[in-house]
Design an enzyme around this catalytic site. Structure first.
Site, PDB file in Angstrom:
ATOM      1  CB  CYS A 186     -11.437  -4.878  21.686  1.00 50.63           C
ATOM      2  SG  CYS A 186     -12.160  -3.443  22.428  1.00 50.63           S
ATOM      3  NE  ARG A 227      -3.698   4.249  16.081  1.00 49.83           N
ATOM      4  CZ  ARG A 227      -2.388   4.863  16.073  1.00 49.83           C
ATOM      5  NH1 ARG A 227      -1.234   4.010  16.840  1.00 49.83           N
ATOM      6  NH2 ARG A 227      -1.917   5.417  15.149  1.00 49.83           N
ATOM      7  CB  CYS A 245     -15.543  -1.628  20.277  1.00 48.48           C
ATOM      8  SG  CYS A 245     -14.082  -1.784  19.338  1.00 48.48           S
ATOM      9  NE  ARG A 277      -2.699  -2.027  -2.612  1.00 50.02           N
ATOM     10  CZ  ARG A 277      -2.776  -0.773  -2.290  1.00 50.02           C
ATOM     11  NH1 ARG A 277      -2.425   0.377  -3.222  1.00 50.02           N
ATOM     12  NH2 ARG A 277      -3.315  -0.270  -1.019  1.00 50.02           N
ATOM     13  CB  CYS A 292     -10.790  -0.949  18.245  1.00 50.40           C
ATOM     14  SG  CYS A 292     -10.418  -1.831  19.747  1.00 50.40           S
ATOM     15  CG  HIS A 302      -0.883  -2.007   6.166  1.00 54.38           C
ATOM     16  ND1 HIS A 302       0.089  -1.354   5.406  1.00 54.38           N
ATOM     17  CD2 HIS A 302      -2.123  -1.528   5.682  1.00 54.38           C
ATOM     18  CE1 HIS A 302      -0.264  -0.472   4.678  1.00 54.38           C
ATOM     19  NE2 HIS A 302      -1.757  -0.289   4.621  1.00 54.38           N
ATOM     20  CD  GLU A 303      -3.572  -3.732   0.540  1.00 58.17           C
ATOM     21  OE1 GLU A 303      -4.152  -2.858   0.545  1.00 58.17           O
ATOM     22  OE2 GLU A 303      -2.793  -3.988  -0.439  1.00 58.17           O
ATOM     23  CB  CYS A 348      -0.894   0.131   1.283  1.00 58.08           C
ATOM     24  SG  CYS A 348      -1.776   1.275   1.387  1.00 58.08           S
ATOM     25  CG  HIS A 349       0.913   6.006  -1.618  1.00 56.91           C
ATOM     26  ND1 HIS A 349       1.054   6.214  -2.880  1.00 56.91           N
ATOM     27  CD2 HIS A 349       1.954   6.851  -0.918  1.00 56.91           C
ATOM     28  CE1 HIS A 349       1.703   7.280  -2.994  1.00 56.91           C
ATOM     29  NE2 HIS A 349       2.227   7.608  -1.841  1.00 56.91           N
ATOM     30  CB  THR A 350      -0.077   3.454   4.198  1.00 58.69           C
ATOM     31  OG1 THR A 350      -1.071   4.301   3.774  1.00 58.69           O
ATOM     32  CG2 THR A 350       0.014   3.971   5.608  1.00 58.69           C
ATOM     33  CB  CYS A 370      -4.955  -1.780   3.566  1.00 57.52           C
ATOM     34  SG  CYS A 370      -4.961   0.055   3.473  1.00 57.52           S
ATOM     35  CB  CYS A 376     -12.342  -0.285  23.732  1.00 56.56           C
ATOM     36  SG  CYS A 376     -12.555   0.277  22.121  1.00 56.56           S
TER      37      CYS A 376
HETATM   38  N1  LIG Z   1      -7.132   6.481   5.427  1.00 56.24           N
HETATM   39  C1  LIG Z   1      -6.869   5.241   5.296  1.00 56.24           C
HETATM   40  O1  LIG Z   1      -7.352   4.357   5.988  1.00 56.24           O
HETATM   41  C2  LIG Z   1      -5.960   4.904   3.929  1.00 56.24           C
HETATM   42  C3  LIG Z   1      -5.249   6.040   3.587  1.00 56.24           C
HETATM   43  N2  LIG Z   1      -4.487   5.419   2.439  1.00 56.24           N
HETATM   44  C4  LIG Z   1      -3.741   6.780   1.677  1.00 56.24           C
HETATM   45  O2  LIG Z   1      -4.298   6.882   0.590  1.00 56.24           O
HETATM   46  C5  LIG Z   1      -3.661   7.550  -0.181  1.00 56.24           C
HETATM   47  C6  LIG Z   1      -3.589   6.759  -1.634  1.00 56.24           C
HETATM   48  O3  LIG Z   1      -3.017   5.540  -1.477  1.00 56.24           O
HETATM   49  P1  LIG Z   1      -2.906   4.712  -2.875  1.00 56.24           P
HETATM   50  O4  LIG Z   1      -4.261   4.745  -3.769  1.00 56.24           O
HETATM   51  O5  LIG Z   1      -2.483   3.314  -2.407  1.00 56.24           O
HETATM   52  O6  LIG Z   1      -1.900   5.306  -3.580  1.00 56.24           O
HETATM   53  P2  LIG Z   1      -1.266   5.351  -5.201  1.00 56.24           P
HETATM   54  O7  LIG Z   1      -0.029   5.740  -5.187  1.00 56.24           O
HETATM   55  O8  LIG Z   1      -1.615   4.053  -5.929  1.00 56.24           O
HETATM   56  O9  LIG Z   1      -2.281   6.489  -5.710  1.00 56.24           O
HETATM   57  C7  LIG Z   1      -2.362   7.912  -5.847  1.00 56.24           C
HETATM   58  C8  LIG Z   1      -2.762   8.736  -6.869  1.00 56.24           C
HETATM   59  O10 LIG Z   1      -3.135   9.807  -6.749  1.00 56.24           O
HETATM   60  C9  LIG Z   1      -2.560  10.490  -7.823  1.00 56.24           C
HETATM   61  N3  LIG Z   1      -2.368  11.955  -7.523  1.00 56.24           N
HETATM   62  C10 LIG Z   1      -1.225  12.209  -6.665  1.00 56.24           C
HETATM   63  N4  LIG Z   1      -1.089  13.711  -6.146  1.00 56.24           N
HETATM   64  C11 LIG Z   1      -2.403  14.090  -7.015  1.00 56.24           C
HETATM   65  C12 LIG Z   1      -2.937  15.375  -7.236  1.00 56.24           C
HETATM   66  N5  LIG Z   1      -2.392  16.609  -6.684  1.00 56.24           N
HETATM   67  N6  LIG Z   1      -4.173  15.656  -7.816  1.00 56.24           N
HETATM   68  C13 LIG Z   1      -4.687  14.372  -8.134  1.00 56.24           C
HETATM   69  N7  LIG Z   1      -4.088  13.141  -8.471  1.00 56.24           N
HETATM   70  C14 LIG Z   1      -2.977  12.962  -7.649  1.00 56.24           C
HETATM   71  C15 LIG Z   1      -1.544   9.663  -8.411  1.00 56.24           C
HETATM   72  O11 LIG Z   1      -1.086   9.888  -9.589  1.00 56.24           O
HETATM   73  C16 LIG Z   1      -2.029   8.401  -8.082  1.00 56.24           C
HETATM   74  O12 LIG Z   1      -2.614   7.850  -9.282  1.00 56.24           O
HETATM   75  C17 LIG Z   1      -2.234   7.364   0.279  1.00 56.24           C
HETATM   76  O13 LIG Z   1      -2.022   8.721   0.936  1.00 56.24           O
HETATM   77  C18 LIG Z   1      -2.291   6.370   1.264  1.00 56.24           C
HETATM   78  O14 LIG Z   1      -1.203   6.678   2.314  1.00 56.24           O
HETATM   79  C19 LIG Z   1      -4.302   4.191   2.150  1.00 56.24           C
HETATM   80  C20 LIG Z   1      -5.178   3.241   2.892  1.00 56.24           C
HETATM   81  C21 LIG Z   1      -5.884   3.460   3.852  1.00 56.24           C
HETATM   82  N1  LIG Z   2       0.965   7.117  11.631  1.00 52.61           N
HETATM   83  C1  LIG Z   2       0.566   8.339  10.868  1.00 52.61           C
HETATM   84  C2  LIG Z   2      -0.694   8.282  10.313  1.00 52.61           C
HETATM   85  C3  LIG Z   2      -1.007   7.061   9.397  1.00 52.61           C
HETATM   86  C4  LIG Z   2      -2.519   6.832   9.133  1.00 52.61           C
HETATM   87  O1  LIG Z   2      -3.237   7.612   9.150  1.00 52.61           O
HETATM   88  N2  LIG Z   2      -2.919   5.572   8.858  1.00 52.61           N
HETATM   89  C5  LIG Z   2      -4.228   5.258   8.701  1.00 52.61           C
HETATM   90  C6  LIG Z   2      -4.335   3.905   7.963  1.00 52.61           C
HETATM   91  S1  LIG Z   2      -3.406   4.185   6.549  1.00 52.61           S
HETATM   92  C7  LIG Z   2      -3.716   2.679   5.595  1.00 52.61           C
HETATM   93  O2  LIG Z   2      -2.848   2.379   4.955  1.00 52.61           O
HETATM   94  C8  LIG Z   2      -4.980   5.026   9.993  1.00 52.61           C
HETATM   95  O3  LIG Z   2      -5.810   3.951  10.192  1.00 52.61           O
HETATM   96  N3  LIG Z   2      -5.064   5.762  10.762  1.00 52.61           N
HETATM   97  C9  LIG Z   2      -5.830   5.657  12.107  1.00 52.61           C
HETATM   98  C10 LIG Z   2      -4.890   5.241  13.163  1.00 52.61           C
HETATM   99  O4  LIG Z   2      -5.286   4.985  14.460  1.00 52.61           O
HETATM  100  O5  LIG Z   2      -3.722   5.078  12.936  1.00 52.61           O
HETATM  101  C11 LIG Z   2       0.582   9.658  11.392  1.00 52.61           C
HETATM  102  O6  LIG Z   2       0.876   9.668  12.820  1.00 52.61           O
HETATM  103  O7  LIG Z   2       0.418  10.705  10.842  1.00 52.61           O
HETATM  104 ZN   LIG Z   3      -3.041   0.756   3.287  1.00 54.53          ZN
HETATM  105 ZN   LIG Z   4     -12.311  -1.819  20.747  1.00 56.66          ZN
END
Ligand SMILES: NC(=O)C1=CN([C@@H]2O[C@H](COP(=O)(O)OP(=O)(O)OC[C@H]3O[C@@H](n4cnc5c(N)ncnc54)[C@H](O)[C@@H]3O)[C@@H](O)[C@H]2O)C=CC1
Ligand SMILES: N[C@@H](CCC(=O)N[C@@H](CSC=O)C(=O)NCC(=O)O)C(=O)O
Ligand SMILES: [Zn+2]
Ligand SMILES: [Zn+2]
Length: 375
Positions: A92, A110, A98, A370, A106, A62-63, A40-42, A169, A95
């Site tokens: 869990c 954490r 949850c 991916r 959760c 993490h995936e 993943c990008h993360t 993920c 908590c």
């Molecule tokens: N909140 C959450 O739970 C999660 C957050 N993430 C985050 O989501 C984001 C995306 O992850 P992936 O899709 O795996 O990354 P990726 O690298 O596969 O895709 C990112 C896309 O954004 C485009 N891009 C970059 N800057 C841009 C801009 N300014 N305007 C328009 N398009 C732009 C790129 O060309 C690329 O196609 C990352 O920041 C990652 O860390 C990932 C998984 C879970």
């Molecule tokens: N550790 C970072 C932030 C990273 C982050 O936001 N992680 C997401 C998942 S991204 C998955 O690919 C998340 O679940 N955040 C919630 C959490 O509790 O971590 C920072 O400190 O900025």
């Molecule tokens: Zn991820």
């Molecule tokens: Zn919990």
């Protein structure tokens, strides 16, 4: 036991594949043989050094998806032989978070998770006398890992590991952001910034939810065909629009007698704070919801004119798509098995652990959606 792992030795350096020691599961923990893991990008974000919580050395990843091969004392919800997906957002069910039913975040483990250790404050991974940190409570860039029982989802044993690992993920985050966080209704208009491994799953979630107009925004024109493949109706490349993309998007989404533009729902899947602001400001006056999914580096902040919120837009965020892992992940695996959602075409590259750094290179070059490591 000896396990093979890709170790993040230092920020900004490629992973080093080596043999490390893994201690068996303690009370409330399970040992999982990881069969496949997505990149993943993360993982890249943390490896780059931009993550304020990044620790080194660590075993990232993490995936994943795998099989329970041993359980520690007191484990009741899974047994040897169960197929599981590790959860970086555990569930869990006890908590305050949850029990609130208001969040999936959760809090049971954490704080130790953020410190790169198991809930008892110690690491199971080591090289010689040196401990190696766990990552996001998962560390799936190792062919065996130890997880708390509350951080595994038991899934359909017929489901292929090399595909369902992505549910750990990207798939859940994208689809969950639409269904759980934004709660998109049939007939909505939506804009998705960033058509990578997350954004394409947002698009597939919007299609599932019955959105009418799905605009994809990406700097890379190759992503147009990818977006269309999963339900995107319009594509915009900001580099081809000029200075400010917001008026352009607002104009595209003008509807109704008053001709006020703006999408009902917008999603940032880039991690770029400028794109996050554009996403908020391209949402509809009065009711637009803008969901931040992208993760931004240490020190970065978002801003907008408060008037954007005064006039009824909501800025919100989501982790793991708001999914409650042990409850929701098995259902998403079933949706995949029933053909309700697609995963296979998004897995553009597979590789053995030895070649994991190629997966990061493909991501950097915008060549992959991916990459999946198959053990
Ligand atoms: N909140 C959450 O739970 C999660 C957050 N993430 C985050 O989501 C984001 C995306 O992850 P992936 O899709 O795996 O990354 P990726 O690298 O596969 O895709 C990112 C896309 O954004 C485009 N891009 C970059 N800057 C841009 C801009 N300014 N305007 C328009 N398009 C732009 C790129 O060309 C690329 O196609 C990352 O920041 C990652 O860390 C990932 C998984 C879970
Ligand atoms: N550790 C970072 C932030 C990273 C982050 O936001 N992680 C997401 C998942 S991204 C998955 O690919 C998340 O679940 N955040 C919630 C959490 O509790 O971590 C920072 O400190 O900025
Ligand atoms: Zn991820
Ligand atoms: Zn919990």
């Amino acid at each position: 036991m000896d396990v093979r792992a890709a170790v993040a030795v230092q920020a900004g350096k490629p992973l080093e594949v080596m043999t490390v020691k893994l201690e068996g599961p303690k009370a409330g923990e399970v040992l999982v043989e990881v069969k496949a893991t997505g990149i993943c990008h993360t993982d890249d974000f943390t490896l780059s050094g931009a993550d304020p919580e990044g620790l080194f050395p660590a075993i990232l990843g993490h995936e994943g998806a795998g099989i329970v091969v041993d359980v520690g004392p007191g484990v009741t919800s899974v047994k040897k032989g169960d197929h599981v997906i590790p959860l970086y957002t555990p569930e869990c069910r006890e908590c305050p978070s949850c029990l609130s039913r208001k969040t999936n975040l959760c809090t049971a483990i954490r704080s130790t998770q953020g410190q790169g250790v198991m809930p008892d404050g110690t690491s199971r991974f080591s090289i010689g006398k040196d401990k190696i940190h766990h990552y996001m409570g998962c560390s799936t860039f190792a062919n065996y890992t130890v997880l708390p029982e509350i951080a595994v989802a038991k899934v359909n044993p017929d489901a292929p590991f090399d595909k369902i690992c992505y549910i750990g993920c990207g798939v859940t985050t994208g689809i969950g952001a639409v269904i759980n966080t934004a709660k998109v209704e049939i007939g909505s208009t939506a804009i998705v910034f960033g058509l990578g491994g997350i954004g394409l799953n947002v698009i597939q979630g919007l299609r599932l939810a019955g959105a009418d107009m799905i605009i994809g925004v990406d700097l890379n024109n190759d992503k147009k065909a990818w977006g269309e493949r999963f339900g995107m109706t319009h594509f915009v490349n900001p580099k081809e629009v000029g200075d400010d993309i917001v008026p352009y998007l607002v104009n595209m989404t003008k509807r109704g007698a008053d001709q006020i533009g703006g999408a009902d729902y917008t999603f940032d899947c880039t991690g770029n704070t400028r794109a996050m602001r554009q996403a908020l400001e391209a949402s509809h006056r009065g009711w637009g919801k803008s969901v931040v999914i992208g993760v931004a580096g240490a020190g970065q902040e978002i801003s907008t004119r408060p008037f954007q919120l005064v006039t009824g837009r909501s800025w919100m965020g989501t982790a793991f798509g708001g999914a409650r892992g042990r409850t929701d992940v098995p259902k998403i695996v079933d949706w995949y098995m029933e053909g309700k959602i697609e995963i296979d075409p998004m897995i553009t590259h597979t590789m053995p652990l030895e070649d994991i750094n190629k997966g990061f290179e493909l991501m950097h070059g915008g060549e992959s959606i991916r990459s999946v490591v198959i053990y």
